[in-house]
Scaffold this motif. Structure first.
Motif, mmCIF file in Angstrom:
data_model
loop_
_atom_site.group_PDB
_atom_site.id
_atom_site.type_symbol
_atom_site.label_atom_id
_atom_site.label_comp_id
_atom_site.label_asym_id
_atom_site.label_seq_id
_atom_site.Cartn_x
_atom_site.Cartn_y
_atom_site.Cartn_z
ATOM 1 N N THR A 25 0.808 -1.213 0.000
ATOM 2 C CA THR A 25 0.000 0.000 0.000
ATOM 3 C C THR A 25 0.846 1.270 0.000
ATOM 4 O O THR A 25 1.886 1.324 0.642
ATOM 5 C CB THR A 25 -0.948 0.029 1.219
ATOM 6 N N GLU A 47 -0.780 4.081 0.657
ATOM 7 C CA GLU A 47 -1.592 5.010 1.426
ATOM 8 C C GLU A 47 -1.029 5.182 2.842
ATOM 9 O O GLU A 47 -0.886 4.199 3.593
ATOM 10 C CB GLU A 47 -3.026 4.503 1.491
ATOM 11 N N ASP A 101 -2.102 6.459 5.682
ATOM 12 C CA ASP A 101 -2.913 6.104 6.848
ATOM 13 C C ASP A 101 -2.946 4.597 7.077
ATOM 14 O O ASP A 101 -2.803 4.120 8.204
ATOM 15 C CB ASP A 101 -4.356 6.614 6.679
ATOM 16 N N GLU A 102 -3.143 3.882 5.965
ATOM 17 C CA GLU A 102 -3.234 2.430 6.061
ATOM 18 C C GLU A 102 -1.901 1.841 6.545
ATOM 19 O O GLU A 102 -1.862 0.959 7.401
ATOM 20 C CB GLU A 102 -3.620 1.855 4.697
#
Ligand SMILES: [Zn+2]
Length: 439
Positions: free
Chosen positions: A74, A76, A78-79
Protein backbone atom coordinates in the motif's frame (compact mmCIF):
# COMPACT_ATOMS: atom_id res chain seq x y z
CA UNK A 1 14.62 -25.44 29.21
CA UNK A 2 15.42 -23.11 26.32
CA UNK A 3 13.97 -25.64 23.90
CA UNK A 4 10.83 -25.80 26.04
CA UNK A 5 10.45 -22.01 25.88
CA UNK A 6 10.94 -21.97 22.13
CA UNK A 7 8.57 -24.88 21.70
CA UNK A 8 5.81 -23.08 23.58
CA UNK A 9 6.31 -19.44 22.63
CA UNK A 10 8.62 -19.39 19.64
CA UNK A 11 6.05 -19.64 16.90
CA UNK A 12 2.72 -18.37 15.64
CA UNK A 13 1.18 -21.73 16.56
CA UNK A 14 2.32 -21.26 20.14
CA UNK A 15 1.19 -18.28 22.09
CA UNK A 16 2.77 -16.05 19.47
CA UNK A 17 4.18 -12.65 20.14
CA UNK A 18 3.33 -10.24 22.83
CA UNK A 19 3.94 -12.36 25.89
CA UNK A 20 6.45 -10.93 28.35
CA UNK A 21 8.95 -13.09 30.19
CA UNK A 22 7.36 -12.19 33.52
CA UNK A 23 3.98 -13.52 32.33
CA UNK A 24 5.65 -16.73 31.23
CA UNK A 25 7.35 -17.10 34.59
CA UNK A 26 4.11 -16.59 36.48
CA UNK A 27 2.38 -19.07 34.24
CA UNK A 28 5.13 -21.67 34.76
CA UNK A 29 5.06 -21.16 38.50
CA UNK A 30 1.31 -21.76 38.50
CA UNK A 31 1.50 -24.83 36.25
CA UNK A 32 4.66 -26.28 37.77
CA UNK A 33 6.31 -26.59 34.34
CA UNK A 34 9.67 -25.64 35.86
CA UNK A 35 9.74 -28.57 38.23
CA UNK A 36 10.83 -31.05 35.54
CA UNK A 37 14.19 -29.29 35.17
CA UNK A 38 15.37 -29.60 38.75
CA UNK A 39 17.21 -26.29 38.92
CA UNK A 40 16.95 -23.45 41.41
CA UNK A 41 14.34 -20.77 40.85
CA UNK A 42 16.75 -18.04 39.94
CA UNK A 43 18.51 -20.09 37.29
CA UNK A 44 15.39 -21.10 35.41
CA UNK A 45 13.85 -17.64 35.61
CA UNK A 46 16.95 -16.09 34.06
CA UNK A 47 16.97 -18.73 31.35
CA UNK A 48 13.33 -18.02 30.52
CA UNK A 49 14.13 -14.34 30.33
CA UNK A 50 17.10 -14.97 28.03
CA UNK A 51 15.22 -17.36 25.74
CA UNK A 52 12.27 -14.94 25.50
CA UNK A 53 14.75 -12.22 24.47
CA UNK A 54 16.05 -14.53 21.73
CA UNK A 55 12.50 -15.14 20.54
CA UNK A 56 11.78 -11.40 20.56
CA UNK A 57 14.91 -10.81 18.47
CA UNK A 58 13.88 -13.41 15.92
CA UNK A 59 10.41 -11.88 15.78
CA UNK A 60 11.88 -8.40 15.24
CA UNK A 61 13.66 -9.74 12.14
CA UNK A 62 10.36 -11.11 10.83
CA UNK A 63 8.60 -7.81 11.53
CA UNK A 64 11.19 -5.89 9.54
CA UNK A 65 10.47 -8.18 6.61
CA UNK A 66 6.71 -7.68 7.00
CA UNK A 67 7.18 -3.89 7.09
CA UNK A 68 8.79 -4.11 3.65
CA UNK A 69 5.81 -6.12 2.41
CA UNK A 70 3.44 -3.46 3.76
CA UNK A 71 5.39 -0.83 1.83
CA UNK A 72 4.98 -2.79 -1.35
CA UNK A 73 1.28 -3.46 -0.77
CA UNK A 74 0.00 0.00 0.00
CA UNK A 75 1.06 3.51 -0.81
CA UNK A 76 -1.59 5.01 1.43
CA UNK A 77 -0.01 6.67 4.44
CA UNK A 78 -2.91 6.10 6.85
CA UNK A 79 -3.23 2.43 6.06
CA UNK A 80 0.50 1.92 6.40
CA UNK A 81 0.58 3.73 9.70
CA UNK A 82 -2.25 1.57 11.02
CA UNK A 83 -0.50 -1.64 10.01
CA UNK A 84 2.83 -0.51 11.45
CA UNK A 85 1.11 0.26 14.74
CA UNK A 86 -0.60 -3.14 14.84
CA UNK A 87 2.71 -4.83 14.15
CA UNK A 88 4.51 -2.86 16.83
CA UNK A 89 1.86 -3.58 19.47
CA UNK A 90 1.77 -7.29 18.55
CA UNK A 91 -1.82 -7.02 17.39
CA UNK A 92 -1.04 -8.58 14.01
CA UNK A 93 -3.03 -11.73 14.76
CA UNK A 94 -6.31 -9.78 14.37
CA UNK A 95 -5.51 -8.63 10.86
CA UNK A 96 -5.78 -11.36 8.20
CA UNK A 97 -3.13 -9.84 5.95
CA UNK A 98 -0.64 -9.19 8.74
CA UNK A 99 -1.19 -12.61 10.29
CA UNK A 100 -0.55 -14.25 6.93
CA UNK A 101 2.63 -12.26 6.38
CA UNK A 102 3.92 -12.95 9.87
CA UNK A 103 3.30 -16.64 9.38
CA UNK A 104 5.29 -16.48 6.17
CA UNK A 105 8.21 -14.46 7.52
CA UNK A 106 8.49 -15.85 11.02
CA UNK A 107 9.57 -19.33 10.19
CA UNK A 108 9.23 -21.71 13.03
CA UNK A 109 11.99 -20.87 15.44
CA UNK A 110 14.16 -23.46 17.04
CA UNK A 111 16.48 -23.26 19.99
CA UNK A 112 20.09 -23.64 18.99
CA UNK A 113 21.64 -22.73 22.33
CA UNK A 114 22.52 -25.71 24.49
CA UNK A 115 25.68 -24.71 26.28
CA UNK A 116 25.04 -21.64 28.40
CA UNK A 117 23.42 -20.21 31.49
CA UNK A 118 22.78 -16.70 32.73
CA UNK A 119 23.84 -15.64 36.23
CA UNK A 120 22.33 -12.48 37.66
CA UNK A 121 24.64 -9.81 39.08
CA UNK A 122 23.63 -10.46 42.70
CA UNK A 123 24.13 -14.23 42.41
CA UNK A 124 27.88 -14.39 41.85
CA UNK A 125 31.08 -13.06 43.34
CA UNK A 126 34.82 -13.37 42.78
CA UNK A 127 37.52 -14.17 45.32
CA UNK A 128 41.31 -14.14 45.04
CA UNK A 129 43.17 -17.09 46.60
CA UNK A 130 46.49 -16.94 48.46
CA UNK A 131 48.42 -17.10 45.19
CA UNK A 132 46.47 -14.20 43.73
CA UNK A 133 44.45 -16.37 41.39
CA UNK A 134 40.88 -15.21 40.84
CA UNK A 135 37.94 -17.59 41.35
CA UNK A 136 34.38 -16.99 40.27
CA UNK A 137 31.67 -18.45 42.51
CA UNK A 138 28.26 -19.14 40.96
CA UNK A 139 25.19 -21.05 42.22
CA UNK A 140 25.18 -24.78 41.52
CA UNK A 141 22.26 -27.19 41.42
CA UNK A 142 22.00 -27.40 45.22
CA UNK A 143 20.84 -24.57 47.42
CA UNK A 144 23.68 -22.73 49.19
CA UNK A 145 26.30 -24.70 47.28
CA UNK A 146 28.49 -22.55 45.08
CA UNK A 147 30.51 -23.81 42.13
CA UNK A 148 33.97 -22.24 41.93
CA UNK A 149 35.62 -21.59 38.60
CA UNK A 150 39.28 -20.51 38.28
CA UNK A 151 39.69 -17.51 35.97
CA UNK A 152 42.68 -16.73 33.76
CA UNK A 153 42.39 -13.00 34.38
CA UNK A 154 42.95 -10.65 37.28
CA UNK A 155 39.89 -8.55 36.48
CA UNK A 156 36.72 -9.71 38.20
CA UNK A 157 33.68 -9.92 35.90
CA UNK A 158 30.74 -7.71 36.90
CA UNK A 159 27.03 -7.46 36.18
CA UNK A 160 24.97 -10.18 34.56
CA UNK A 161 27.14 -13.08 33.38
CA UNK A 162 26.67 -15.46 30.51
CA UNK A 163 28.57 -18.69 31.18
CA UNK A 164 29.26 -20.72 28.06
CA UNK A 165 30.66 -24.25 28.16
CA UNK A 166 32.90 -24.83 25.16
CA UNK A 167 35.44 -27.59 24.63
CA UNK A 168 35.70 -28.37 28.31
CA UNK A 169 36.27 -24.76 29.31
CA UNK A 170 34.01 -22.12 30.76
CA UNK A 171 33.82 -18.79 28.94
CA UNK A 172 32.58 -15.93 31.08
CA UNK A 173 30.88 -13.25 29.00
CA UNK A 174 29.84 -9.93 30.49
CA UNK A 175 29.22 -6.38 29.36
CA UNK A 176 31.62 -3.58 30.12
CA UNK A 177 31.33 0.13 29.68
CA UNK A 178 33.72 0.85 26.81
CA UNK A 179 34.46 4.29 28.20
CA UNK A 180 36.23 2.75 31.18
CA UNK A 181 38.72 0.98 28.92
CA UNK A 182 42.25 2.32 28.87
CA UNK A 183 42.30 2.77 25.09
CA UNK A 184 39.13 4.85 25.26
CA UNK A 185 41.13 7.57 27.01
CA UNK A 186 43.50 7.93 24.06
CA UNK A 187 42.61 11.02 22.03
CA UNK A 188 42.09 10.69 18.31
CA UNK A 189 44.12 12.61 15.73
CA UNK A 190 43.08 15.71 13.82
CA UNK A 191 43.39 14.95 10.14
CA UNK A 192 41.00 13.38 7.68
CA UNK A 193 42.14 10.04 6.30
CA UNK A 194 40.73 7.69 3.69
CA UNK A 195 41.37 4.00 4.31
CA UNK A 196 41.24 1.02 2.02
CA UNK A 197 40.84 -2.55 3.19
CA UNK A 198 43.60 -4.72 1.82
CA UNK A 199 44.40 -8.39 1.81
CA UNK A 200 48.06 -8.23 2.74
CA UNK A 201 47.45 -5.60 5.42
CA UNK A 202 44.47 -4.54 7.50
CA UNK A 203 44.29 -0.98 6.15
CA UNK A 204 46.17 1.41 3.88
CA UNK A 205 45.54 5.11 4.45
CA UNK A 206 45.51 8.01 2.02
CA UNK A 207 48.82 9.32 3.42
CA UNK A 208 50.46 6.19 2.07
CA UNK A 209 50.87 4.33 5.37
CA UNK A 210 50.13 0.65 5.74
CA UNK A 211 48.68 -0.62 9.01
CA UNK A 212 48.49 -4.19 10.25
CA UNK A 213 50.97 -5.60 7.75
CA UNK A 214 50.93 -8.98 9.46
CA UNK A 215 47.42 -9.80 8.26
CA UNK A 216 48.38 -11.18 4.85
CA UNK A 217 50.76 -13.70 6.34
CA UNK A 218 48.25 -14.70 9.01
CA UNK A 219 45.64 -15.36 6.33
CA UNK A 220 47.93 -17.23 3.96
CA UNK A 221 49.34 -19.38 6.72
CA UNK A 222 45.92 -20.23 8.11
CA UNK A 223 44.44 -20.94 4.73
CA UNK A 224 47.33 -23.28 3.79
CA UNK A 225 47.06 -24.97 7.16
CA UNK A 226 43.33 -25.56 6.78
CA UNK A 227 43.67 -26.89 3.24
CA UNK A 228 46.35 -29.32 4.38
CA UNK A 229 44.34 -30.43 7.41
CA UNK A 230 41.20 -30.89 5.35
CA UNK A 231 43.10 -33.04 2.89
CA UNK A 232 44.35 -35.26 5.72
CA UNK A 233 40.91 -35.47 7.28
CA UNK A 234 39.39 -36.52 3.96
CA UNK A 235 41.96 -39.27 3.65
CA UNK A 236 41.28 -40.51 7.19
CA UNK A 237 37.55 -40.31 6.61
CA UNK A 238 37.86 -42.54 3.57
CA UNK A 239 40.04 -45.02 5.49
CA UNK A 240 37.40 -45.12 8.25
CA UNK A 241 34.69 -45.55 5.61
CA UNK A 242 36.35 -48.51 3.95
CA UNK A 243 37.10 -50.09 7.35
CA UNK A 244 33.41 -49.85 8.16
CA UNK A 245 32.44 -51.41 4.85
CA UNK A 246 34.84 -54.27 5.59
CA UNK A 247 33.08 -54.72 8.92
CA UNK A 248 36.00 -53.43 11.01
CA UNK A 249 33.87 -51.15 13.17
CA UNK A 250 36.44 -50.94 15.96
CA UNK A 251 38.95 -49.32 13.62
CA UNK A 252 36.37 -47.00 12.07
CA UNK A 253 35.21 -45.85 15.51
CA UNK A 254 38.79 -45.36 16.66
CA UNK A 255 39.58 -43.10 13.72
CA UNK A 256 36.38 -41.12 14.15
CA UNK A 257 37.01 -40.68 17.86
CA UNK A 258 40.73 -39.96 17.83
CA UNK A 259 41.39 -38.31 14.50
CA UNK A 260 38.23 -36.70 13.26
CA UNK A 261 37.07 -34.74 16.31
CA UNK A 262 36.69 -30.98 16.34
CA UNK A 263 37.76 -29.99 19.86
CA UNK A 264 41.40 -29.28 19.00
CA UNK A 265 40.44 -27.65 15.75
CA UNK A 266 38.00 -25.20 17.28
CA UNK A 267 40.44 -24.30 20.06
CA UNK A 268 43.08 -23.56 17.45
CA UNK A 269 40.67 -21.52 15.35
CA UNK A 270 39.59 -19.50 18.36
CA UNK A 271 43.24 -18.69 19.08
CA UNK A 272 43.84 -17.67 15.47
CA UNK A 273 40.76 -15.46 15.46
CA UNK A 274 41.97 -13.72 18.61
CA UNK A 275 45.34 -12.97 16.97
CA UNK A 276 43.64 -11.52 13.87
CA UNK A 277 41.35 -9.40 16.04
CA UNK A 278 44.31 -7.98 17.93
CA UNK A 279 46.18 -7.21 14.70
CA UNK A 280 43.05 -5.53 13.26
CA UNK A 281 42.19 -3.47 16.32
CA UNK A 282 45.73 -2.18 16.79
CA UNK A 283 45.91 -1.26 13.08
CA UNK A 284 42.69 0.74 13.44
CA UNK A 285 44.06 2.39 16.60
CA UNK A 286 47.13 3.54 14.65
CA UNK A 287 44.94 5.06 11.92
CA UNK A 288 42.88 6.92 14.52
CA UNK A 289 46.06 8.18 16.22
CA UNK A 290 46.38 10.38 13.13
CA UNK A 291 42.76 10.96 12.17
CA UNK A 292 39.82 12.87 13.57
CA UNK A 293 37.75 11.68 10.63
CA UNK A 294 38.14 8.32 8.93
CA UNK A 295 36.58 7.80 5.51
CA UNK A 296 35.97 4.16 4.62
CA UNK A 297 33.98 1.83 2.48
CA UNK A 298 30.90 0.45 4.24
CA UNK A 299 32.42 -2.99 4.79
CA UNK A 300 29.43 -4.41 6.63
CA UNK A 301 27.40 -4.00 3.46
CA UNK A 302 29.48 -6.63 1.72
CA UNK A 303 27.69 -9.29 3.75
CA UNK A 304 24.37 -8.30 2.23
CA UNK A 305 25.30 -10.00 -1.00
CA UNK A 306 23.85 -13.46 -1.23
CA UNK A 307 26.75 -14.81 -3.23
CA UNK A 308 27.81 -18.05 -1.57
CA UNK A 309 31.47 -18.10 -0.65
CA UNK A 310 31.61 -21.82 -1.24
CA UNK A 311 34.58 -23.87 -0.26
CA UNK A 312 37.26 -21.33 -1.10
CA UNK A 313 39.01 -20.96 2.24
CA UNK A 314 40.90 -17.81 1.20
CA UNK A 315 37.76 -15.95 0.34
CA UNK A 316 35.95 -17.13 3.43
CA UNK A 317 38.72 -16.00 5.72
CA UNK A 318 39.07 -12.68 3.88
CA UNK A 319 35.31 -12.15 4.21
CA UNK A 320 35.50 -12.83 7.91
CA UNK A 321 38.38 -10.38 8.47
CA UNK A 322 36.42 -7.74 6.55
CA UNK A 323 33.70 -7.98 9.18
CA UNK A 324 36.26 -7.65 11.97
CA UNK A 325 37.72 -4.54 10.33
CA UNK A 326 34.25 -3.00 10.04
CA UNK A 327 33.61 -3.76 13.70
CA UNK A 328 36.98 -2.33 14.77
CA UNK A 329 36.48 0.89 12.79
CA UNK A 330 33.07 1.46 14.36
CA UNK A 331 34.06 0.43 17.86
CA UNK A 332 37.36 2.33 18.10
CA UNK A 333 35.90 5.48 16.47
CA UNK A 334 33.12 5.55 19.03
CA UNK A 335 35.49 5.03 21.92
CA UNK A 336 38.07 7.57 20.88
CA UNK A 337 35.68 10.18 19.55
CA UNK A 338 36.69 10.24 15.89
CA UNK A 339 34.12 10.42 13.11
CA UNK A 340 33.59 7.51 10.74
CA UNK A 341 32.25 8.41 7.30
CA UNK A 342 31.07 5.67 4.96
CA UNK A 343 31.33 6.28 1.24
CA UNK A 344 30.52 4.54 -2.01
CA UNK A 345 33.63 2.54 -2.91
CA UNK A 346 32.64 1.57 -6.44
CA UNK A 347 35.68 1.66 -8.75
CA UNK A 348 37.92 3.17 -6.08
CA UNK A 349 40.43 0.38 -6.62
CA UNK A 350 40.42 0.71 -10.42
CA UNK A 351 40.13 4.45 -11.07
CA UNK A 352 43.11 6.76 -11.16
CA UNK A 353 42.60 9.26 -8.34
CA UNK A 354 43.97 12.11 -10.43
CA UNK A 355 41.95 11.86 -13.63
CA UNK A 356 39.25 9.30 -12.85
CA UNK A 357 39.94 7.04 -15.83
CA UNK A 358 40.02 3.34 -15.18
CA UNK A 359 43.55 2.06 -14.99
CA UNK A 360 45.14 -1.34 -15.42
CA UNK A 361 46.03 -3.37 -12.31
CA UNK A 362 49.11 -5.51 -12.16
CA UNK A 363 49.94 -6.86 -8.75
CA UNK A 364 49.94 -3.98 -6.30
CA UNK A 365 50.41 -1.36 -9.04
CA UNK A 366 47.83 0.60 -10.98
CA UNK A 367 48.81 2.01 -14.39
CA UNK A 368 46.93 5.04 -15.63
CA UNK A 369 47.34 5.27 -19.40
CA UNK A 370 45.86 8.76 -19.38
CA UNK A 371 48.23 10.34 -16.84
CA UNK A 372 51.08 7.95 -17.73
CA UNK A 373 51.68 7.31 -14.06
CA UNK A 374 51.93 4.18 -11.93
CA UNK A 375 50.30 4.37 -8.51
CA UNK A 376 50.64 2.08 -5.57
CA UNK A 377 47.20 0.47 -5.90
CA UNK A 378 46.10 0.47 -2.25
CA UNK A 379 47.24 4.05 -1.65
CA UNK A 380 45.47 5.15 -4.83
CA UNK A 381 42.29 3.43 -3.60
CA UNK A 382 42.56 5.09 -0.17
CA UNK A 383 42.91 8.54 -1.81
CA UNK A 384 39.88 7.80 -4.00
CA UNK A 385 37.90 6.83 -0.91
CA UNK A 386 38.94 10.04 0.85
CA UNK A 387 37.86 12.10 -2.18
CA UNK A 388 34.49 10.34 -2.28
CA UNK A 389 33.65 12.00 1.03
CA UNK A 390 33.48 15.38 -0.71
CA UNK A 391 32.26 14.17 -4.07
CA UNK A 392 29.26 16.22 -5.25
CA UNK A 393 28.06 13.54 -7.72
CA UNK A 394 28.77 10.16 -6.15
CA UNK A 395 26.67 9.53 -3.06
CA UNK A 396 26.75 6.46 -0.81
CA UNK A 397 24.03 4.67 -2.76
CA UNK A 398 24.75 5.88 -6.28
CA UNK A 399 24.47 2.74 -8.42
CA UNK A 400 27.61 1.06 -9.67
CA UNK A 401 26.93 1.74 -13.35
CA UNK A 402 26.22 5.41 -12.73
CA UNK A 403 29.53 5.75 -10.85
CA UNK A 404 31.37 4.32 -13.85
CA UNK A 405 29.55 6.75 -16.13
CA UNK A 406 30.45 9.75 -13.95
CA UNK A 407 34.10 8.68 -13.84
CA UNK A 408 34.21 8.27 -17.60
CA UNK A 409 32.66 11.70 -18.15
CA UNK A 410 35.30 13.24 -15.89
CA UNK A 411 38.15 11.46 -17.61
CA UNK A 412 36.84 12.61 -21.00
CA UNK A 413 36.64 16.24 -19.90
CA UNK A 414 39.88 16.68 -17.98
CA UNK A 415 39.57 20.45 -17.79
CA UNK A 416 36.38 20.42 -15.76
CA UNK A 417 37.52 17.71 -13.37
CA UNK A 418 37.01 18.12 -9.66
CA UNK A 419 39.28 20.45 -7.71
CA UNK A 420 40.93 17.52 -6.00
CA UNK A 421 44.24 17.64 -7.78
CA UNK A 422 47.52 16.87 -6.11
CA UNK A 423 48.08 20.62 -5.93
CA UNK A 424 45.00 21.00 -3.76
CA UNK A 425 45.86 22.07 -0.22
CA UNK A 426 43.02 19.97 1.16
CA UNK A 427 45.21 16.85 1.18
CA UNK A 428 48.73 17.92 1.86
CA UNK A 429 49.84 14.32 1.99
CA UNK A 430 48.76 13.77 -1.58
CA UNK A 431 51.81 15.23 -3.26
CA UNK A 432 54.20 13.11 -1.22
CA UNK A 433 52.42 9.85 -1.95
CA UNK A 434 52.24 10.56 -5.63
CA UNK A 435 55.96 11.00 -5.81
CA UNK A 436 56.79 7.94 -3.77
CA UNK A 437 54.32 5.88 -5.74
CA UNK A 438 56.16 6.41 -8.98
CA UNK A 439 58.56 3.57 -9.76
ZN1 LIG B 1 45.02 9.27 -14.44
Amino acid sequence: MRSEVWQRYGSIGGVGGGLRDRQVRDQWLADGVHEQFGVLANAWKETVRDAMADIAASMAVAKAEVRRTINRRTAEADERKQMYAALRADRWADDAFLARQMRKCWRRGKNRTHNQIIVRADKHHSIADARGRLWLAVPGLQRQQLVRIPLNTTVAPTGTLRLILRNGRVEVHYQIDAMTMRTSQRACGHGMLGVDKGYSEVLTDSDGNHHGAGLGQLLTFESDHRKDKNRRRDKLRSIAGSARRRGDHAKADRITRNNLGTAKRSLRRARWKAIVRTETFSAVHRVIDNAGTVVAEDLSKAFGSRKPLGKDINRRLAGWTKGITAEALKNVSERRGSALVHVNAAYTSQACHRCGSLGRRSGDRLHCAHCRVVWQADVNAAINILQRAGDPDIALYTPHQRVKQILQERADRPRVRLPTQDSSPAWPGGERIIRSAQP
